[in-house]
Design a protein around this motif. Structure first.
Motif, PDB file in Angstrom:
ATOM      1  N   GLN A  28     -36.390  52.953  54.104  1.00 44.08           N
ATOM      2  CA  GLN A  28     -36.982  54.229  54.485  1.00 44.08           C
ATOM      3  C   GLN A  28     -35.972  55.374  54.490  1.00 44.08           C
ATOM      4  OE1 GLN A  28     -40.078  54.432  54.759  1.00 44.08           O
ATOM      5  NE2 GLN A  28     -41.050  52.826  55.930  1.00 44.08           N
ATOM      6  N   LEU A  29     -34.678  55.070  54.285  1.00 36.79           N
ATOM      7  CA  LEU A  29     -33.651  56.110  54.387  1.00 36.79           C
ATOM      8  C   LEU A  29     -33.793  57.239  53.360  1.00 36.79           C
ATOM      9  CD1 LEU A  29     -30.316  54.263  55.288  1.00 36.79           C
ATOM     10  CD2 LEU A  29     -31.630  55.851  56.682  1.00 36.79           C
ATOM     11  N   PRO A  30     -34.094  56.939  52.091  1.00 40.72           N
ATOM     12  CA  PRO A  30     -34.223  58.050  51.115  1.00 40.72           C
ATOM     13  C   PRO A  30     -35.283  59.051  51.561  1.00 40.72           C
ATOM     14  CG  PRO A  30     -34.164  55.946  49.992  1.00 40.72           C
ATOM     15  CD  PRO A  30     -34.299  55.638  51.454  1.00 40.72           C
ATOM     16  N   PRO A  31     -35.084  60.326  51.272  1.00 40.98           N
ATOM     17  CA  PRO A  31     -36.078  61.335  51.686  1.00 40.98           C
ATOM     18  C   PRO A  31     -37.432  61.109  51.028  1.00 40.98           C
ATOM     19  CG  PRO A  31     -34.462  62.259  50.159  1.00 40.98           C
ATOM     20  CD  PRO A  31     -33.953  60.911  50.541  1.00 40.98           C
ATOM     21  N   GLY A  32     -38.497  61.437  51.757  1.00 42.96           N
ATOM     22  CA  GLY A  32     -39.843  61.270  51.228  1.00 42.96           C
ATOM     23  C   GLY A  32     -40.365  59.862  51.438  1.00 42.96           C
ATOM     24  N   ASP A  33     -41.606  59.640  50.984  1.00 39.62           N
ATOM     25  CA  ASP A  33     -42.217  58.315  51.088  1.00 39.62           C
ATOM     26  C   ASP A  33     -43.101  58.092  49.872  1.00 39.62           C
ATOM     27  OD1 ASP A  33     -44.513  59.856  51.560  1.00 39.62           O
ATOM     28  OD2 ASP A  33     -44.210  59.778  53.729  1.00 39.62           O
ATOM     29  N   PHE A  34     -43.931  57.037  49.930  1.00 40.58           N
ATOM     30  CA  PHE A  34     -44.764  56.713  48.782  1.00 40.58           C
ATOM     31  C   PHE A  34     -45.744  57.844  48.459  1.00 40.58           C
ATOM     32  CE2 PHE A  34     -48.797  54.963  47.190  1.00 40.58           C
ATOM     33  CZ  PHE A  34     -48.348  54.427  46.000  1.00 40.58           C
ATOM     34  N   VAL A  35     -46.290  58.482  49.492  1.00 43.15           N
ATOM     35  CA  VAL A  35     -47.249  59.570  49.258  1.00 43.15           C
ATOM     36  C   VAL A  35     -46.557  60.740  48.555  1.00 43.15           C
ATOM     37  CG1 VAL A  35     -48.691  61.291  50.409  1.00 43.15           C
ATOM     38  CG2 VAL A  35     -48.739  58.925  51.171  1.00 43.15           C
ATOM     39  N   PRO A  66     -44.947  57.076  63.418  1.00 50.45           N
ATOM     40  CA  PRO A  66     -43.488  56.968  63.577  1.00 50.45           C
ATOM     41  C   PRO A  66     -42.962  55.720  62.863  1.00 50.45           C
ATOM     42  CG  PRO A  66     -44.555  57.407  65.685  1.00 50.45           C
ATOM     43  CD  PRO A  66     -45.660  57.128  64.708  1.00 50.45           C
ATOM     44  N   MET A  67     -41.686  55.775  62.467  1.00 43.46           N
ATOM     45  CA  MET A  67     -41.107  54.675  61.699  1.00 43.46           C
ATOM     46  C   MET A  67     -41.134  53.353  62.463  1.00 43.46           C
ATOM     47  SD  MET A  67     -37.446  54.629  59.744  1.00 43.46           S
ATOM     48  CE  MET A  67     -37.816  56.175  58.948  1.00 43.46           C
ATOM     49  N   ILE A  68     -40.904  53.417  63.777  1.00 44.68           N
ATOM     50  CA  ILE A  68     -40.884  52.195  64.566  1.00 44.68           C
ATOM     51  C   ILE A  68     -42.268  51.554  64.609  1.00 44.68           C
ATOM     52  CG2 ILE A  68     -41.337  53.356  66.776  1.00 44.68           C
ATOM     53  CD1 ILE A  68     -38.891  50.430  66.196  1.00 44.68           C
ATOM     54  N   SER A  69     -43.324  52.385  64.590  1.00 43.74           N
ATOM     55  CA  SER A  69     -44.687  51.856  64.555  1.00 43.74           C
ATOM     56  C   SER A  69     -44.966  51.189  63.213  1.00 43.74           C
ATOM     57  CB  SER A  69     -45.708  52.971  64.800  1.00 43.74           C
ATOM     58  OG  SER A  69     -45.512  53.548  66.060  1.00 43.74           O
ATOM     59  N   GLN A  70     -44.473  51.840  62.141  1.00 47.60           N
ATOM     60  CA  GLN A  70     -44.651  51.242  60.814  1.00 47.60           C
ATOM     61  C   GLN A  70     -43.934  49.901  60.732  1.00 47.60           C
ATOM     62  OE1 GLN A  70     -43.956  53.873  57.439  1.00 47.60           O
ATOM     63  NE2 GLN A  70     -44.224  55.677  58.748  1.00 47.60           N
ATOM     64  N   TYR A  71     -42.730  49.819  61.327  1.00 46.93           N
ATOM     65  CA  TYR A  71     -41.984  48.547  61.312  1.00 46.93           C
ATOM     66  C   TYR A  71     -42.744  47.483  62.088  1.00 46.93           C
ATOM     67  CZ  TYR A  71     -38.606  44.989  62.614  1.00 46.93           C
ATOM     68  OH  TYR A  71     -37.990  43.784  62.844  1.00 46.93           O
ATOM     69  N   TYR A  72     -43.268  47.857  63.254  1.00 45.80           N
ATOM     70  CA  TYR A  72     -43.990  46.890  64.086  1.00 45.80           C
ATOM     71  C   TYR A  72     -45.215  46.353  63.341  1.00 45.80           C
ATOM     72  CZ  TYR A  72     -46.755  44.925  67.875  1.00 45.80           C
ATOM     73  OH  TYR A  72     -47.514  44.077  68.640  1.00 45.80           O
ATOM     74  N   ASN A  73     -45.948  47.249  62.691  1.00 44.81           N
ATOM     75  CA  ASN A  73     -47.130  46.811  61.944  1.00 44.81           C
ATOM     76  C   ASN A  73     -46.732  45.869  60.804  1.00 44.81           C
ATOM     77  OD1 ASN A  73     -48.784  48.404  63.559  1.00 44.81           O
ATOM     78  ND2 ASN A  73     -48.629  50.181  62.208  1.00 44.81           N
ATOM     79  N   TRP A  74     -45.620  46.212  60.125  1.00 49.59           N
ATOM     80  CA  TRP A  74     -45.181  45.396  58.994  1.00 49.59           C
ATOM     81  C   TRP A  74     -44.720  44.017  59.444  1.00 49.59           C
ATOM     82  CZ3 TRP A  74     -39.863  44.183  57.513  1.00 49.59           C
ATOM     83  CH2 TRP A  74     -39.781  43.489  56.296  1.00 49.59           C
ATOM     84  N   ILE A  75     -43.838  43.966  60.457  1.00 45.05           N
ATOM     85  CA  ILE A  75     -43.282  42.679  60.880  1.00 45.05           C
ATOM     86  C   ILE A  75     -44.340  41.810  61.551  1.00 45.05           C
ATOM     87  CG2 ILE A  75     -42.482  43.334  63.190  1.00 45.05           C
ATOM     88  CD1 ILE A  75     -40.614  41.181  60.604  1.00 45.05           C
ATOM     89  N   SER A  76     -45.312  42.443  62.229  1.00 46.77           N
ATOM     90  CA  SER A  76     -46.407  41.671  62.816  1.00 46.77           C
ATOM     91  C   SER A  76     -47.224  40.998  61.724  1.00 46.77           C
ATOM     92  CB  SER A  76     -47.312  42.587  63.656  1.00 46.77           C
ATOM     93  OG  SER A  76     -46.582  43.195  64.684  1.00 46.77           O
ATOM     94  N   GLY A  77     -47.472  41.743  60.642  1.00 42.26           N
ATOM     95  CA  GLY A  77     -48.199  41.167  59.515  1.00 42.26           C
ATOM     96  C   GLY A  77     -47.433  40.044  58.848  1.00 42.26           C
ATOM     97  N   VAL A  78     -46.101  40.219  58.713  1.00 38.86           N
ATOM     98  CA  VAL A  78     -45.268  39.178  58.088  1.00 38.86           C
ATOM     99  C   VAL A  78     -45.346  37.880  58.885  1.00 38.86           C
ATOM    100  CG1 VAL A  78     -42.881  38.501  57.609  1.00 38.86           C
ATOM    101  CG2 VAL A  78     -43.680  40.773  56.957  1.00 38.86           C
TER     102      VAL A  78
END
Length: 328
Positions: A28-35, A66-78
């Motif tokens: 997530q460090l590079p500026p911007g995102d997929f959208v 927020p990034m931490i929410s995105q991480y939580y959703n991702w790792i929970s799914g994993v």
């Protein structure tokens, strides 16, 4: 021994969790995102995109969280087996990775065997015949192999195959897949270049390590005393000195797996191999963190498991390691 293995497995799980944290935030460090990447592409194609359109797309893909929410959703799914849907390919991530993971592991496994099968005999020969003609030749090839980048060696071997066979050897499987003996032989011939390219760096480094370890061992007092008693050089080498040489071989298993997995990514892009490499590159370019995070996570798990395996083998080969750890 059971306590030793349990401790190693617990540390491996903790390491993998820390790696998932680092991997996600580094992606997530590079500026911007997929959208942002998608909007840039749409504008380049002449479409009109408003601020409200961008807000809707970010909410749809969860980029407004927020990034931490995105991480939580991702790792929970994993953890639960739901690795998400690829933003770029619009496909289940696990299904997408599984399509090429088998080829990646097959290539990595064959390369690992090639690395050990070539490096150990050459290193032992060089150590027993120090400063001989072949020792110099192997040392020169070793330095050359460590210095040449994988992509450059791949291009060079493709050129050689074109000059030799009239066509560059690319891809991993013949047209129509492996269905008979002829297609199987074609598949084996296609393995030659990727295995050489990916395995060369690790092979040359391992030759240097084993050679240095063997030379050091052959000069120790107990070896000199054994030699003075008339014991043959063959017995000294393979019965006494090999035990200490096995330690660097086994301890390097984890880094070796990492090197092969990383090397296969670069080589796969150059040689157009159906492995995880090209998929990972496209995912990183489009900031598809579900796919890139998944592939990097699998790579990290392989490295950690390789390290755990090497620790267990080291404890079996040298019980002093297990005893010293127990005292600590």
């Amino acid at each position: 021994m059971l306590k030793f293995i349990s401790k190693r497995l617990l540390m491996a799980l903790l390491t993998i969790w820390l790696i998932t944290f680092v991997v996600f935030f580094v992606i997530q460090l590079p500026p911007g995102d997929f959208v942002d990447t998608m909007v840039t592409s749409m504008i380049a194609e002449g479409e009109t995109v408003t601020a409200s359109d961008i807000a809707i797309m970010k909410a749809t893909y969860g980029m407004d969280q927020p990034m931490i929410s995105q991480y939580y959703n991702w790792i929970s799914g994993v953890v639960t087996g739901d690795w998400g849907i690829s933003l770029y390919y619009n496909q289940n991530v696990l299904k997408l990775i599984n399509e090429t993971l088998g080829n990646t592991l097959l290539l990595s496994f064959i390369t690992l065997i090639f690395t050990y099968a070539v490096s150990i005999p050459i290193a032992i020969y060089s150590a027993r015949h120090q400063y001989s003609l072949f020792d110099y030749i192997f040392s020169f090839i070793g330095f050359l192999g460590m210095a040449i980048p994988n992509f450059l060696l791949a291009i060079l071997l493709m050129f050689v195959s074109y000059k030799w066979l009239g066509r560059p050897i690319m891809g991993l499987f013949p047209d129509g897949g492996v269905t008979d003996w002829a297609s199987f032989l074609d598949f084996l011939s296609r393995l030659v270049i990727p295995v050489i390219v990916i395995g060369t760096g690790g092979t040359c480094a391992l030759i240097r390590t084993i050679r240095a370890q063997m030379l050091d061992e052959l000069e120790k007092p107990y070896v000199l005393a054994t030699r003075a008693k008339g014991v043959s050089e063959h017995t000294i080498t393979y019965k006494y000195s090999m035990k200490s040489v096995l330690n660097p071989i086994v301890s390097g298993l984890g880094p070796m797996i990492k090197g092969i997995f990383t090397g296969s990514t670069i080589t796969a892009i150059v040689l157009m191999l159906p492995t995880n490499g090209p998929v990972l590159l496209k995912a990183l370019q489009t900031q598809d963190f579900y796919v890139s995070g998944g592939i990097l996570l699998i790579s990290a798990i392989l490295v950690v498991l390789g390290t755990v395996l090497s620790d267990i083998l080291l404890a079996v080969l040298d019980p002093r390691i297990k005893t010293m750890e127990g005292k600590n």
